[in-house]
Design an enzyme around this catalytic site. Structure first.
Site, mmCIF file in Angstrom:
data_model
loop_
_atom_site.group_PDB
_atom_site.id
_atom_site.type_symbol
_atom_site.label_atom_id
_atom_site.label_comp_id
_atom_site.label_asym_id
_atom_site.label_seq_id
_atom_site.Cartn_x
_atom_site.Cartn_y
_atom_site.Cartn_z
ATOM 1 N N GLY A 186 0.767 -1.241 0.000
ATOM 2 C CA GLY A 186 0.000 0.000 0.000
ATOM 3 C C GLY A 186 0.795 1.288 0.000
ATOM 4 O O GLY A 186 0.200 2.372 -0.010
ATOM 5 N N GLY A 187 2.110 1.221 -0.012
ATOM 6 C CA GLY A 187 2.914 2.437 0.030
ATOM 7 C C GLY A 187 2.677 3.360 -1.150
ATOM 8 O O GLY A 187 2.583 4.581 -0.989
ATOM 9 N N LYS A 188 2.567 2.809 -2.343
ATOM 10 C CA LYS A 188 2.357 3.646 -3.529
ATOM 11 C C LYS A 188 0.933 4.194 -3.566
ATOM 12 O O LYS A 188 0.705 5.307 -4.046
ATOM 13 C CB LYS A 188 2.692 2.863 -4.790
ATOM 14 N N ASP B 180 -8.182 -10.847 -9.975
ATOM 15 C CA ASP B 180 -6.947 -11.161 -10.681
ATOM 16 C C ASP B 180 -6.642 -9.955 -11.568
ATOM 17 O O ASP B 180 -7.469 -9.555 -12.389
ATOM 18 C CB ASP B 180 -7.156 -12.427 -11.524
ATOM 19 N N GLU C 151 -5.690 -6.191 -4.940
ATOM 20 C CA GLU C 151 -4.780 -7.198 -4.395
ATOM 21 C C GLU C 151 -5.521 -8.528 -4.235
ATOM 22 O O GLU C 151 -6.385 -8.659 -3.367
ATOM 23 C CB GLU C 151 -4.223 -6.746 -3.038
ATOM 24 N N CYS D 169 10.868 -3.605 -8.770
ATOM 25 C CA CYS D 169 12.004 -3.326 -7.889
ATOM 26 C C CYS D 169 13.122 -4.344 -8.136
ATOM 27 O O CYS D 169 13.729 -4.861 -7.198
ATOM 28 C CB CYS D 169 11.579 -3.304 -6.423
#
Length: 390
Positions: free
Chosen positions: A190-192, A240, A209, A312
């Site tokens: 959830g950071g973004k 999905d 999600e 990442c």
């Protein structure tokens, strides 16, 4: 016309009960380069108590199989950048942390503490006439100092979120504006999604999600940072991600695909050789999934809208190769050059590399890559923006 009510069967509306934050003690952590972590307790005025405690961090166990695979691949793809990037990845004590402030709560005390400890803002804080929207506030330090994470407390908003500052770049590339419909296709933890709400107030933010455990983590993150006023604007989906292109075709103004990837930082420290082998097998399957997610996102965005694809990992097979595959299959998709928009203005803080030059497209067009380097340990982070032609 798309409505939240029409999607209730697939989505769960996040409901929060929040109250005005009450002053609490703040914990300040100073993590030395090689030594123990020093924790100072500060009161609500920012003055230190007399008590100082030390705690030693548990050392991570390196997975040799993963490192050998990285050496084989990245020495070819990154050339001279790989030895120094390798040194950073193998030294977690050198990793830097960003502190993203929460604009929905009082952060004056935290800001004063950060500034007194030598933290500075990553981005300009004065909105310009061309950009009057809320400004995301993230503080960074040239050394690996960090705040501790704040515990989840029902009914009380957290003041800040710790993150790798490079993870904010895909959100900046989205160029979110107030009133837009935004899809965060692979949203947990959830950071973004939080960064999106710090940049603007969307009309709708759908955080998707499919994994139930990660979805619970995502929901708790949102509950800890977002106020009551955003309840009707933020929803969580359990679909999905590959199906959004069909079920919500042309619905969103902006879509973020922060795709599942072979996370270089965490995968180097697999729990066992067996887990390392399993992850390397999974690594070979990821580009197919990433390609499907990016295609779905391009279908879910409206004509004229934008999709940002990010990972990442340093791996070109999961980064520029995925983008190039989708561009070849989608004639309505146009890549946009992020070099002058993001790489050049932020070169002081991040080490950028263009997409792997062995691919056919102009390297800058495919995307940009943040490569961890000594003193600039942010990343890995790849990002690419694709515009759906009108």
């Amino acid at each position: 016309m798309f409505t939240i009510q029409q999607s209730c069967s697939a989505w769960r509306i996040i409901c929060f009960k929040t109250t005005k934050p009450t002053p609490t003690a703040v914990w300040w952590s100073v993590k030395c380069h090689t030594g123990p972590e020093v924790v100072l307790q500060l009161n609500e005025q920012g003055a230190p108590h007399n008590q100082v405690t030390k705690r030693h961090r548990k050392e991570r166990s390196l997975c040799q199989q993963v490192l050998e695979r990285f050496d084989q691949q990245y020495s070819q793809e990154l050339g001279d950048l790989w030895p120094s990037a390798r040194a950073v990845l193998l030294d977690p004590h050198s990793w830097q942390y960003g502190v993203m402030l929460n604009r929905f709560t009082t952060v004056t005390g935290i800001t004063q503490i950060l500034q007194s400890q030598g933290f500075s803002t990553l981005l300009p804080q004065t909105p310009s006439l061309s950009s009057p929207r809320p400004t995301l506030q993230c503080y960074i330090h040239p050394y690996p100092l960090r705040f501790p994470s704040q515990a989840h407390r029902p009914g009380q908003l957290k003041q800040y979120y710790l993150l790798n500052a490079a993870s904010l770049l895909p959100v900046l590339a989205l160029q979110i504006r107030d009133g837009e419909k935004v899809l965060d296709l692979c949203s947990a933890p959830g950071g973004k999604a939080l960064a999106i709400t710090q940049c603007a107030t969307p009309a709708l933010l759908c955080c998707n999600e499919p994994d139930p455990h990660r979805r619970d983590w995502l929901s708790k993150t949102l509950e800890s940072f977002l106020p009551q006023s955003l309840i009707s604007r933020v929803i969580v989906s359990a679909q999905d991600g590959r199906s959004f292109g069909q079920s919500e075709a042309g619905t969103y103004d902006k879509v973020l695909v922060d795709a599942p990837c072979s996370n270089d930082r965490s995968w180097l420290y697999s729990c066992s050789s067996q887990q390392g082998e399993q992850r390397l097998k999974e690594r070979a399957r990821l580009p197919a999934l990433q390609t499907q997610l990016l295609r779905s996102a391009l279908s879910a965005v409206r004509p004229g809208g934008a999709v940002v694809y990010s990972t990442c990992t340093l791996s070109s097979s999961e980064n520029c190769a995925v983008v190039e595959t989708v561009l070849n299959d989608c004639p309505e998709a146009d890549p946009e050059d992020l070099w002058e928009e993001i790489a050049i203005p932020l070169a002081k803080y991040f080490t950028f590399s263009p997409a792997h030059p062995g691919h056919g497209q102009t390297p800058h067009k495919l995307g940009i890559l943040v490569v961890p380097q000594p003193g600039k340990t942010w990343g890995p982070m790849f990002l690419s923006r694709i515009r759906r032609r009108k």
